[in-house]
Structures are given as structure tokens and as C-alpha cells.
Design a protein around this motif. Structure first.
Motif, PDB file in Angstrom:
ATOM      1  N   PRO A  87       0.728  -1.001   0.325  1.00  0.00           N
ATOM      2  CA  PRO A  87       0.221  -0.394  -0.170  1.00  0.00           C
ATOM      3  C   PRO A  87       0.915   1.051   0.099  1.00  0.00           C
ATOM      4  CG  PRO A  87      -1.474  -1.608   1.164  1.00  0.00           C
ATOM      5  CD  PRO A  87       0.366  -2.128   1.183  1.00  0.00           C
ATOM      6  N   PRO A  88       1.904   1.490   0.416  1.00  0.00           N
ATOM      7  CA  PRO A  88       2.491   2.174   0.613  1.00  0.00           C
ATOM      8  C   PRO A  88       3.415   2.981  -0.799  1.00  0.00           C
ATOM      9  CG  PRO A  88       3.123   1.440   2.226  1.00  0.00           C
ATOM     10  CD  PRO A  88       2.473   0.403   1.503  1.00  0.00           C
ATOM     11  N   ILE A  89       3.451   1.773  -1.083  1.00  0.00           N
ATOM     12  CA  ILE A  89       4.258   2.397  -2.957  1.00  0.00           C
ATOM     13  C   ILE A  89       3.505   2.140  -3.933  1.00  0.00           C
ATOM     14  CG2 ILE A  89       4.684   0.834  -4.801  1.00  0.00           C
ATOM     15  CD1 ILE A  89       6.090  -1.842  -2.435  1.00  0.00           C
ATOM     16  N   PHE A  90       2.009   2.359  -3.567  1.00  0.00           N
ATOM     17  CA  PHE A  90       0.426   2.208  -4.760  1.00  0.00           C
ATOM     18  C   PHE A  90       0.140   3.908  -4.037  1.00  0.00           C
ATOM     19  CE2 PHE A  90       0.395  -1.701  -5.662  1.00  0.00           C
ATOM     20  CZ  PHE A  90      -0.017  -2.341  -7.064  1.00  0.00           C
ATOM     21  N   ALA A  91      -0.102   3.931  -2.856  1.00  0.00           N
ATOM     22  CA  ALA A  91      -0.210   5.687  -2.063  1.00  0.00           C
ATOM     23  C   ALA A  91       0.695   6.140  -2.624  1.00  0.00           C
ATOM     24  CB  ALA A  91      -0.602   5.492  -0.733  1.00  0.00           C
ATOM     25  N   ALA A  92       2.339   6.478  -2.780  1.00  0.00           N
ATOM     26  CA  ALA A  92       3.446   7.306  -3.405  1.00  0.00           C
ATOM     27  C   ALA A  92       3.405   7.274  -5.067  1.00  0.00           C
ATOM     28  CB  ALA A  92       4.610   6.366  -3.086  1.00  0.00           C
ATOM     29  N   ALA A  93       2.608   6.231  -5.551  1.00  0.00           N
ATOM     30  CA  ALA A  93       2.540   6.321  -6.910  1.00  0.00           C
ATOM     31  C   ALA A  93       1.472   6.956  -7.101  1.00  0.00           C
ATOM     32  CB  ALA A  93       2.117   5.095  -7.735  1.00  0.00           C
ATOM     33  N   SER A 138      -2.752  -4.364  -1.667  1.00  0.00           N
ATOM     34  CA  SER A 138      -2.618  -4.949  -0.833  1.00  0.00           C
ATOM     35  C   SER A 138      -1.197  -5.476  -0.462  1.00  0.00           C
ATOM     36  CB  SER A 138      -3.565  -5.723  -0.496  1.00  0.00           C
ATOM     37  OG  SER A 138      -4.711  -4.671  -0.013  1.00  0.00           O
ATOM     38  N   ASN A 139      -0.654  -6.373   0.403  1.00  0.00           N
ATOM     39  CA  ASN A 139       0.761  -6.981   1.020  1.00  0.00           C
ATOM     40  C   ASN A 139       0.459  -8.154  -0.433  1.00  0.00           C
ATOM     41  OD1 ASN A 139      -2.123  -7.534   2.469  1.00  0.00           O
ATOM     42  ND2 ASN A 139      -0.104  -8.657   4.070  1.00  0.00           N
ATOM     43  N   VAL A 140      -0.734  -9.109  -0.338  1.00  0.00           N
ATOM     44  CA  VAL A 140      -0.722  -9.914  -1.514  1.00  0.00           C
ATOM     45  C   VAL A 140      -0.132  -9.478  -2.285  1.00  0.00           C
ATOM     46  CG1 VAL A 140      -2.082 -11.367   0.458  1.00  0.00           C
ATOM     47  CG2 VAL A 140      -3.377  -9.533  -0.659  1.00  0.00           C
ATOM     48  N   HIS A 141      -0.320  -8.288  -3.557  1.00  0.00           N
ATOM     49  CA  HIS A 141      -0.433  -7.831  -4.591  1.00  0.00           C
ATOM     50  C   HIS A 141       0.841  -8.516  -4.904  1.00  0.00           C
ATOM     51  CE1 HIS A 141      -1.959  -5.305  -8.277  1.00  0.00           C
ATOM     52  NE2 HIS A 141      -1.149  -6.633  -8.428  1.00  0.00           N
ATOM     53  N   TRP A 142       2.426  -7.891  -3.634  1.00  0.00           N
ATOM     54  CA  TRP A 142       3.534  -8.151  -4.076  1.00  0.00           C
ATOM     55  C   TRP A 142       3.599  -9.605  -3.806  1.00  0.00           C
ATOM     56  CZ3 TRP A 142       7.695  -6.894  -6.821  1.00  0.00           C
ATOM     57  CH2 TRP A 142       8.648  -7.113  -6.393  1.00  0.00           C
ATOM     58  N   LEU A 143       2.929 -10.022  -2.927  1.00  0.00           N
ATOM     59  CA  LEU A 143       3.240 -11.739  -3.025  1.00  0.00           C
ATOM     60  C   LEU A 143       2.986 -12.251  -4.546  1.00  0.00           C
ATOM     61  CD1 LEU A 143       3.051 -14.727  -1.226  1.00  0.00           C
ATOM     62  CD2 LEU A 143       1.075 -14.596  -0.199  1.00  0.00           C
ATOM     63  N   PHE A 290       7.265  -3.586  -8.741  1.00  0.00           N
ATOM     64  CA  PHE A 290       5.803  -3.341  -9.955  1.00  0.00           C
ATOM     65  C   PHE A 290       5.694  -1.956 -11.060  1.00  0.00           C
ATOM     66  CE2 PHE A 290       4.041  -3.874  -5.175  1.00  0.00           C
ATOM     67  CZ  PHE A 290       3.088  -4.931  -5.250  1.00  0.00           C
ATOM     68  N   THR A 291       7.096  -1.319 -11.393  1.00  0.00           N
ATOM     69  CA  THR A 291       7.053  -0.630 -11.962  1.00  0.00           C
ATOM     70  C   THR A 291       7.104  -0.826 -13.097  1.00  0.00           C
ATOM     71  OG1 THR A 291       7.603   1.667 -10.674  1.00  0.00           O
ATOM     72  CG2 THR A 291       7.948   1.559 -13.078  1.00  0.00           C
ATOM     73  N   LYS A 292       8.392  -2.291 -13.267  1.00  0.00           N
ATOM     74  CA  LYS A 292       8.333  -2.715 -14.123  1.00  0.00           C
ATOM     75  C   LYS A 292       7.442  -3.765 -14.599  1.00  0.00           C
ATOM     76  CE  LYS A 292      11.675  -6.869 -15.233  1.00  0.00           C
ATOM     77  NZ  LYS A 292      12.554  -8.068 -14.921  1.00  0.00           N
ATOM     78  N   LEU A 293       6.047  -3.903 -13.655  1.00  0.00           N
ATOM     79  CA  LEU A 293       4.793  -4.475 -14.438  1.00  0.00           C
ATOM     80  C   LEU A 293       4.084  -3.713 -15.019  1.00  0.00           C
ATOM     81  CD1 LEU A 293       4.897  -7.966 -11.586  1.00  0.00           C
ATOM     82  CD2 LEU A 293       5.432  -8.112 -13.992  1.00  0.00           C
TER      83      LEU A 293
END
Length: 315
Positions: A87-93, A138-143, A290-293
Motif C-alpha cells: 500500500p505505501p508504494i501504490f500510495a506514493a505512485a 495490498s501486501n498480497v499483491h506483491w506476494l 511493480f513499475t516493471k510490471l
């Protein structure tokens, strides 16, 4: 049936408390005077602080997921909140203003891929061409990203269905999806006869908890934040040293039975950890993935979001 009723009550309460906690403050700035406004997710480390009434005077707001909590930060409805690693990464984006002031030790066993035993899946690779549900951002997205990578698969190899926990559980129960990637306590509630844990995050993702603070609050409510974080550290340390009493206190807060609470806590409740350059690098690596994808628009600088001014209170 008991656990289905429990998770339904849990989700309904989550929605009602989140709405009630944020409604009066949705238009206010993050640093306004008044009580410290804390956003939490049921079962996260802050839940025990609330259940023990260890931080008097705090205004609590409950959220079903990390993305919903970061939206409250964006609206200035909360001063501080706790989420998983994505979530912090999506929020930063999304250009949401916040800094990261604390974290936890890794919690890899606190999120997992659930499937029905009757379907005969043995590994994550068996889900090729199948429908996998999870909460976006959410965290599970990175998983999911790491599971695909570990099995030489891509997002094109599965049908991803983005569902919030309130939607994911009935979809999983009714075989509308083939697998559900979820975190505790929803994970623990879904563990019942006929349900198999296909994989958790061990060796793939650290699944840490992160404390996010609105920058205005970091300036104008610094003393309140320090007092709150002292209580958070003391309560977390107590809970780890007293697991049985911790489960007894949290079960009523979670609205689930004590045995399920204890099982989830045994794998998901971890000590706090200091913010270090390595933590910033870890988050940056997730963001770059996440950026790469192309799951987030462009690059984000997560290292710049690390703020160690409150680290002393969490050690």
C-alpha cells in the motif's frame, strides 16, 4: 457456519467503524489540532493497542485494507496508520503525502494462497490458466508477483480477479475463483476442512507492517506521535511475551473465537523493527518490481519516504 458468520460480522463491523471514524474529519488537514487520529486494520499491531486501551485520548478509525487507509491519509482524515508493504508504494505512485516512520520484523507466514483440497492443486504452477483473487494494492499483491516469478509465470498466465476481503471470501467459498491470496485474520478464518494452504510468503516476501504518518501531523503532532509510539512499542512487547493473554484480549476485538485468534497471532504477530537503509532498499525493490510490471504508473522513490525521527520510540 460459525466461521462464516464470524467473518461476515468482522467485515460488516470494519465498514461501519471506518465510516464512522472518518466521516467527521474527511475534509480536515492531517496536522489539525485535536486528538491524534489513528487508522488501523483489524488484527494489525495497532489492534492490540486499541483492545488494551493503551493509548487514551486517541481517535481510532478502522479500515478493511491498506489501500483504504492510505486514501484516508490522502483526505487528511487520519494522522498515522498501519499497512502492509504494498500500500505505501501504490500510495506514493498516487502522490499521496506521507512518510514511513516505523516497521516490523518480517511476517511471511501471515499471508497465503488458499485453494480447495478437492481441486487437487499441488503447487502454485498448477494455477496456470486459473482464476486467482486478491485485494489490489495490498501486501498480497506483491506476494502474487513473487509467486509468479518463482514459478516462471507472468500475469498473463493466470486470470487475476481483484476483490476486497468482503468479496473474496464468498467468491472463494462458492468456487467462483480457484485460489484466494489473503492475509490474517481473514486467512485464519478461512482455514477450515477442505481448505488447503498452497503457499505462503516464506522465502518470497517479508510482508512487514509499516507505520505511515501524514507530514503535517509529523510536524504539529510530534509529541502526541511519540507518546503513542511508546505505547505501541510497550504493548507489542507485552503481547509477544504473553501470547495467551494477548489472544484472550484480541478475540473480542476481532469478533472471532480465541482459538482462531491464537493461531493467527502465532504466525503473524512480530516485534517492531528499526528503520534502516536496508528497509528503504527493500521497499524500493518492491516498488521497482511493480513499475516493471506496469502495475503502478512510472517510478517512485520509496527511500525518500523513510523518516527516522521517531525511531527511538520503536526500539
Amino acid at each position: 457456519m460459525h466461521r462464516r458468520r464470524a467473518i461476515s460480522a468482522l467485515l460488516a463491523l470494519t465498514v461501519s467503524v471506518a465510516l464512522g471514524g472518518c466521516g467527521d474529519d474527511a475534509d480536515s488537514a492531517g496536522g489539525d489540532s485535536g486528538p491524534l487520529r489513528v487508522g488501523y486494520q483489524r488484527f494489525g499491531g495497532l489492534s492490540l493497542v486499541k483492545a488494551k486501551a493503551a493509548a487514551p485520548g486517541v481517535q481510532w478509525s478502522l479500515f478493511e485494507s491498506g489501500p483504504a487507509l492510505t486514501e484516508a491519509l490522502k483526505a487528511g482524515a487520519i494522522d498515522i496508520g498501519q499497512t502492509g508493504e504494498a500500500p505505501p508504494i501504490f500510495a506514493a505512485a498516487a502522490k499521496i503525502p506521507f512518510s514511513i516512520v516505523g516497521t516490523s520484523e518480517p511476517v511471511p507466514k501471515g499471508e497465503a494462497v488458499l485453494v480447495k483440497q478437492a481441486k487437487g492443486y499441488r503447487t502454485f504452477a498448477d494455477l496456470r490458466g486459473k482464476t486467482v483473487a486478491l485485494n489490489k494494492g495490498s501486501n498480497v499483491h506483491w506476494l502474487l508477483v513473487k509467486l509468479l516469478e518463482a514459478n516462471n509465470m507472468t500475469l498473463a498466465d493466470i486470470n487475476v480477479k481483484y476483490l476486497k476481503p468482503a468479496e473474496g471470501r464468498p467468491a472463494f467459498d462458492n468456487d467462483q475463483v480457484d485460489a484466494w491470496i489473503i492475509w490474517d485474520p481473514y486467512f485464519a478464518l478461512a482455514e477450515q476442512p477442505g481448505v488447503q494452504v498452497l503457499a505462503d510468503a516464506t522465502g518470497l516476501a517479508n510482508n512487514r507492517e509499516y507505520l505511515l504518518v501524514h507530514p503535517d501531523a509529523a510536524t504539529s503532532k510530534g509529541a502526541q506521535i511519540r507518546t503513542f509510539l511508546d505505547a505501541y512499542q510497550e504493548t507489542t512487547t507485552w503481547g509477544i511475551a504473553n501470547p495467551e493473554e494477548r489472544a484472550k484480549i484480541l478475540a473480542p476485538e476481532l469478533k472471532i473465537d480465541q482459538a482462531v485468534t491464537a493461531r493467527a497471532l502465532a504466525r503473524s504477530a512480530q516485534p517492531l523493527a528499526p528503520l534502516t537503509p536496508e528497509i528503504g532498499a527493500e521497499l524500493q525493490g518492491i516498488a521497482d518490481g511493480f513499475t516493471k510490471l506496469e502495475l503502478i504508473p512510472g517510478s517512485v522513490d520509496m527511500k525518500a519516504r523513510i523518516d527516522d525521527q521517531f525511531t527511538a520510540e520503536l526500539q
